[in-house]
Write a protein that holds these residues in place. Sequence first.
Motif, PDB file in Angstrom:
ATOM      1  N   SER A   1     -14.215   6.756  -7.667  1.00  0.00           N
ATOM      2  CA  SER A   1     -13.501   5.604  -7.130  1.00  0.00           C
ATOM      3  C   SER A   1     -12.060   5.675  -7.619  1.00  0.00           C
ATOM      4  CB  SER A   1     -14.147   4.303  -7.601  1.00  0.00           C
ATOM      5  OG  SER A   1     -15.451   4.194  -7.075  1.00  0.00           O
ATOM      6  N   ASP A   2     -11.124   5.251  -6.774  1.00  0.00           N
ATOM      7  CA  ASP A   2      -9.714   5.297  -7.125  1.00  0.00           C
ATOM      8  C   ASP A   2      -9.174   3.886  -7.280  1.00  0.00           C
ATOM      9  OD1 ASP A   2      -9.275   8.138  -7.069  1.00  0.00           O
ATOM     10  OD2 ASP A   2      -9.477   8.034  -4.896  1.00  0.00           O
ATOM     11  N   LEU A   3      -8.270   3.720  -8.243  1.00  0.00           N
ATOM     12  CA  LEU A   3      -7.634   2.443  -8.508  1.00  0.00           C
ATOM     13  C   LEU A   3      -6.240   2.446  -7.894  1.00  0.00           C
ATOM     14  CD1 LEU A   3      -7.736  -0.293 -10.059  1.00  0.00           C
ATOM     15  CD2 LEU A   3      -6.657   0.922 -11.969  1.00  0.00           C
ATOM     16  N   PHE A   4      -5.943   1.381  -7.150  1.00  0.00           N
ATOM     17  CA  PHE A   4      -4.647   1.251  -6.503  1.00  0.00           C
ATOM     18  C   PHE A   4      -4.010  -0.064  -6.911  1.00  0.00           C
ATOM     19  CE2 PHE A   4      -6.797   4.229  -3.834  1.00  0.00           C
ATOM     20  CZ  PHE A   4      -5.812   5.037  -3.286  1.00  0.00           C
ATOM     21  N   LEU A   5      -2.704  -0.047  -7.105  1.00  0.00           N
ATOM     22  CA  LEU A   5      -1.942  -1.271  -7.288  1.00  0.00           C
ATOM     23  C   LEU A   5      -1.528  -1.741  -5.906  1.00  0.00           C
ATOM     24  CD1 LEU A   5      -0.433  -3.341  -9.086  1.00  0.00           C
ATOM     25  CD2 LEU A   5       1.540  -1.797  -8.955  1.00  0.00           C
ATOM     26  N   ILE A   6      -1.814  -2.988  -5.591  1.00  0.00           N
ATOM     27  CA  ILE A   6      -1.377  -3.553  -4.310  1.00  0.00           C
ATOM     28  C   ILE A   6       0.062  -4.002  -4.535  1.00  0.00           C
ATOM     29  CG2 ILE A   6      -1.791  -5.299  -2.541  1.00  0.00           C
ATOM     30  CD1 ILE A   6      -4.049  -3.187  -2.866  1.00  0.00           C
ATOM     31  N   ASP A   7       0.995  -3.149  -4.115  1.00  0.00           N
ATOM     32  CA  ASP A   7       2.405  -3.391  -4.372  1.00  0.00           C
ATOM     33  C   ASP A   7       3.123  -4.013  -3.184  1.00  0.00           C
ATOM     34  OD1 ASP A   7       1.830  -0.909  -3.191  1.00  0.00           O
ATOM     35  OD2 ASP A   7       3.776  -0.100  -3.748  1.00  0.00           O
ATOM     36  N   ASP A   8       2.449  -4.182  -2.063  1.00  0.00           N
ATOM     37  CA  ASP A   8       3.023  -4.880  -0.907  1.00  0.00           C
ATOM     38  C   ASP A   8       2.030  -5.957  -0.490  1.00  0.00           C
ATOM     39  OD1 ASP A   8       4.027  -5.803   1.507  1.00  0.00           O
ATOM     40  OD2 ASP A   8       4.763  -3.838   2.109  1.00  0.00           O
ATOM     41  N   VAL A   9       2.222  -7.143  -1.015  1.00  0.00           N
ATOM     42  CA  VAL A   9       1.286  -8.239  -0.782  1.00  0.00           C
ATOM     43  C   VAL A   9       1.297  -8.665   0.683  1.00  0.00           C
ATOM     44  CG1 VAL A   9       0.612 -10.547  -1.534  1.00  0.00           C
ATOM     45  CG2 VAL A   9       1.583  -8.964  -3.154  1.00  0.00           C
ATOM     46  N   ASP A  10       2.423  -8.472   1.372  1.00  0.00           N
ATOM     47  CA  ASP A  10       2.466  -8.804   2.807  1.00  0.00           C
ATOM     48  C   ASP A  10       1.500  -7.927   3.590  1.00  0.00           C
ATOM     49  OD1 ASP A  10       4.311 -10.899   2.671  1.00  0.00           O
ATOM     50  OD2 ASP A  10       6.021  -9.536   2.812  1.00  0.00           O
ATOM     51  N   ASP A  11       1.460  -6.623   3.297  1.00  0.00           N
ATOM     52  CA  ASP A  11       0.505  -5.732   3.967  1.00  0.00           C
ATOM     53  C   ASP A  11      -0.933  -6.167   3.692  1.00  0.00           C
ATOM     54  OD1 ASP A  11       2.378  -4.147   5.186  1.00  0.00           O
ATOM     55  OD2 ASP A  11       2.205  -2.479   3.770  1.00  0.00           O
ATOM     56  N   TYR A  12      -1.209  -6.546   2.462  1.00  0.00           N
ATOM     57  CA  TYR A  12      -2.533  -7.025   2.069  1.00  0.00           C
ATOM     58  C   TYR A  12      -2.906  -8.253   2.902  1.00  0.00           C
ATOM     59  CZ  TYR A  12      -5.704  -9.748  -0.987  1.00  0.00           C
ATOM     60  OH  TYR A  12      -6.723 -10.517  -1.485  1.00  0.00           O
ATOM     61  N   GLU A  13      -1.999  -9.231   2.981  1.00  0.00           N
ATOM     62  CA  GLU A  13      -2.280 -10.463   3.728  1.00  0.00           C
ATOM     63  C   GLU A  13      -2.427 -10.206   5.223  1.00  0.00           C
ATOM     64  OE1 GLU A  13       0.867 -13.176   2.465  1.00  0.00           O
ATOM     65  OE2 GLU A  13      -0.695 -14.307   1.403  1.00  0.00           O
ATOM     66  N   LYS A  14      -1.609  -9.324   5.776  1.00  0.00           N
ATOM     67  CA  LYS A  14      -1.695  -9.022   7.209  1.00  0.00           C
ATOM     68  C   LYS A  14      -3.017  -8.333   7.538  1.00  0.00           C
ATOM     69  CE  LYS A  14       3.272  -8.727   7.984  1.00  0.00           C
ATOM     70  NZ  LYS A  14       4.409  -7.809   8.230  1.00  0.00           N
TER      71      LYS A  14
END
Length: 170
Positions: A57-70
Amino acid sequence: MRYASHSPDFPYDLSTMCYLEVAADGTVQSPPPDGVAGRVRSGDSRLYAVWPGKYRSDLFLIDDVDDYEKALGIQHDPVRTGLEDHEHRISWQLSADERNPGATYVFVDTTLDCGCEIKDLKAFARQAREQQLGWDVATTGGVSTSIRFGADGTRQGLTYTLRVRRKSLD
């Protein structure tokens, strides 16, 4: 650690994706409670995603919260969904392929006369339920698309065959 924004087409809405919110004081919450994007934007916390794979499993930082919300439908994205944020003008009829018109879900041939396209079935289902239609669109079976042509042979638009709860069509 990797950054979600560096991975093209990061699968934010993958059903097995695990999100973790880590607050500035080290507190961890999974899944993150509502309002996580605001806390991330203000610097009060960070949002991570664990993308499970077959062997690791890979760990990612969600660095663009707009992309996450969209991607999760929290924020409307007409480019990704193909749908404007308006009341859709829709023409529909039971599909000629419908073999059981008394079933709970039926096939419905749908045309968006407003010019929108269905690129994200879940987003369309949400809009169809919230708008005057009140439709309950099944999102698990996908959507079938066909091109409509006018009498003169010009392309008129797209027709989508959707599964819709029969009772919500009334």
